[in-house]
Enzyme design. Sequence first.
Site, PDB file in Angstrom:
ATOM      1  N   ASP A  16       0.814  -1.217   0.000  1.00 23.30           N
ATOM      2  CA  ASP A  16       0.000   0.000   0.000  1.00 23.30           C
ATOM      3  C   ASP A  16       0.848   1.267   0.000  1.00 23.30           C
ATOM      4  O   ASP A  16       0.614   2.165  -0.811  1.00 23.30           O
ATOM      5  CB  ASP A  16      -0.953   0.017   1.207  1.00 23.30           C
ATOM      6  CG  ASP A  16      -2.152  -0.904   0.977  1.00 23.30           C
ATOM      7  OD1 ASP A  16      -2.427  -1.241  -0.183  1.00 23.30           O
ATOM      8  OD2 ASP A  16      -2.800  -1.270   1.973  1.00 23.30           O
ATOM      9  N   ARG A  97       2.012   5.599  16.680  1.00 15.93           N
ATOM     10  CA  ARG A  97       1.444   6.510  15.681  1.00 15.93           C
ATOM     11  C   ARG A  97       1.746   7.979  15.945  1.00 15.93           C
ATOM     12  O   ARG A  97       2.130   8.704  15.020  1.00 15.93           O
ATOM     13  CB  ARG A  97      -0.062   6.268  15.517  1.00 15.93           C
ATOM     14  CG  ARG A  97      -0.421   4.827  15.187  1.00 15.93           C
ATOM     15  CD  ARG A  97       0.425   4.284  14.058  1.00 15.93           C
ATOM     16  NE  ARG A  97       0.102   2.903  13.715  1.00 15.93           N
ATOM     17  CZ  ARG A  97       0.955   2.084  13.123  1.00 15.93           C
ATOM     18  NH1 ARG A  97       2.179   2.500  12.824  1.00 15.93           N
ATOM     19  NH2 ARG A  97       0.612   0.858  12.827  1.00 15.93           N
ATOM     20  N   ASP A 126      -5.670   3.626  12.807  1.00 14.08           N
ATOM     21  CA  ASP A 126      -4.420   4.345  12.575  1.00 14.08           C
ATOM     22  C   ASP A 126      -4.592   5.620  11.767  1.00 14.08           C
ATOM     23  O   ASP A 126      -3.930   6.618  12.014  1.00 14.08           O
ATOM     24  CB  ASP A 126      -3.385   3.416  11.926  1.00 14.08           C
ATOM     25  CG  ASP A 126      -2.869   2.377  12.923  1.00 14.08           C
ATOM     26  OD1 ASP A 126      -2.852   2.689  14.123  1.00 14.08           O
ATOM     27  OD2 ASP A 126      -2.489   1.283  12.496  1.00 14.08           O
ATOM     28  N   SER A 177      -2.535  -9.496   8.501  1.00 11.32           N
ATOM     29  CA  SER A 177      -2.054  -8.122   8.560  1.00 11.32           C
ATOM     30  C   SER A 177      -1.313  -7.982   9.889  1.00 11.32           C
ATOM     31  O   SER A 177      -1.888  -8.210  10.958  1.00 11.32           O
ATOM     32  CB  SER A 177      -3.243  -7.162   8.498  1.00 11.32           C
ATOM     33  OG  SER A 177      -2.853  -5.919   9.045  1.00 11.32           O
TER      34      SER A 177
END
Length: 401
Positions: A16, A97, A126, A177
């Site tokens: 991605d 994050r 996220d 994932s």
Amino acid sequence: MSRANKVVLAYSGGVDTSVCIPYLKHEWGVQEVITLAADLGQGDELEPIRQKALNSGAAVSLVQDVREEFVQDYAFAAVRANTLYEARYPLSTALARPLIAKILVEAAREYGADAVAHGCTGKGNDQVRFDVSIAALAPDLKVLAPAREWGMSREQTIAYGEKYGILSPVKKSSPYSIDRNLLGRSIEAGILEDAWQEPPEEIYLLTKAIADTPNEPTYTDLHFEQGVPVALDGEGLAPIALVEKLNAIAGGNGVGRIDMVENRLVGIKSREIYEVPALSVLIAAHRDLESLTLTADVTHYKRGIEETYSRLIYEGLWYSPLKQALDAFIANTQQRVSGTVRVKFFKGNATIVGRKSAYALYDESLSTYSEGDRFDHKAAEGFIYVWGLPTRLWSEKSRTI
Ligand code: ARG
């Protein structure tokens, strides 16, 4: 129409974020994409990732080692607050994050970018954490999230990438994932989407199956200074080394697995598996030391603060005014949270079996049931009279009505 001129993109080397590079340039008219990969201890080789960004069309490919800051300022702040989202998840992914957002903003300033970008989809937490953190740190910067808008399936994304020379992902693709950093691993998707399905053993990397753990217990002494872990078995350790060592001990004894269904911010429930050996143990040990050194009222009041603080981290509000205010509260409570906690690791358990502190409020001469008791037993009678008085009055009244 161009969405921005120069963009700093958070880069992981995955499909991605790699596809984001040509997408930003060719679909959204971005002139220059600068990628930034944060080293959070995910164990990836960063040189191939740096190179992959360039091959995918990045003008500049940055790699920044933020492991020390991550542990010291984010993970250990969480330990001081005993953070557990929904009473279980120690926030290992969520904590990274706001730090990534911070270095994105710093790079944007340094390179004169007018936007930052990330590869998050529209379904996760996220994206919220990135967008809100960036808004807090740099309200003037645009945030671009191509994967939130492009509407391509996995196959289409890969095909789009191939058009621009983006070949197979750096990492061997897995059905799951996975997010990984020094604090642990978060694993979802694939067969784990069936919440009834037991996770296959193969998904775990940091924690051993109970059957493979040692048959003898391991004892580890953790030393804290003002709520911060500073030594393991008497050996002073820097933050990264301490976490790595404790990950090995706890994980080697099968400690730190969590299998839960959690409530995401976007209203979806998701099933996630976590491996968080060191962080789970540090929080449990720290909480125990607080029980020894804080007064009852501070201990009880802090529980509510901790729950709010955990939610703030999960919900992307690390840089919010409420979080800052709670930081001041937490810092104030930690002044005497110094001492040592002994943890016994055995067959998937981390049991706290001893604690000591120069600031201990636990006083054996008050607690003992043996000789040397200095508690004034008679004083209890008057206390109970006063303490129970409202309830007694209530009861007396109840009889007359
Ligand atoms: N559910 C966790 C969180 O919101 C982890 C998210 C990332 N998980 C993953 N498997 N990629 O913090």
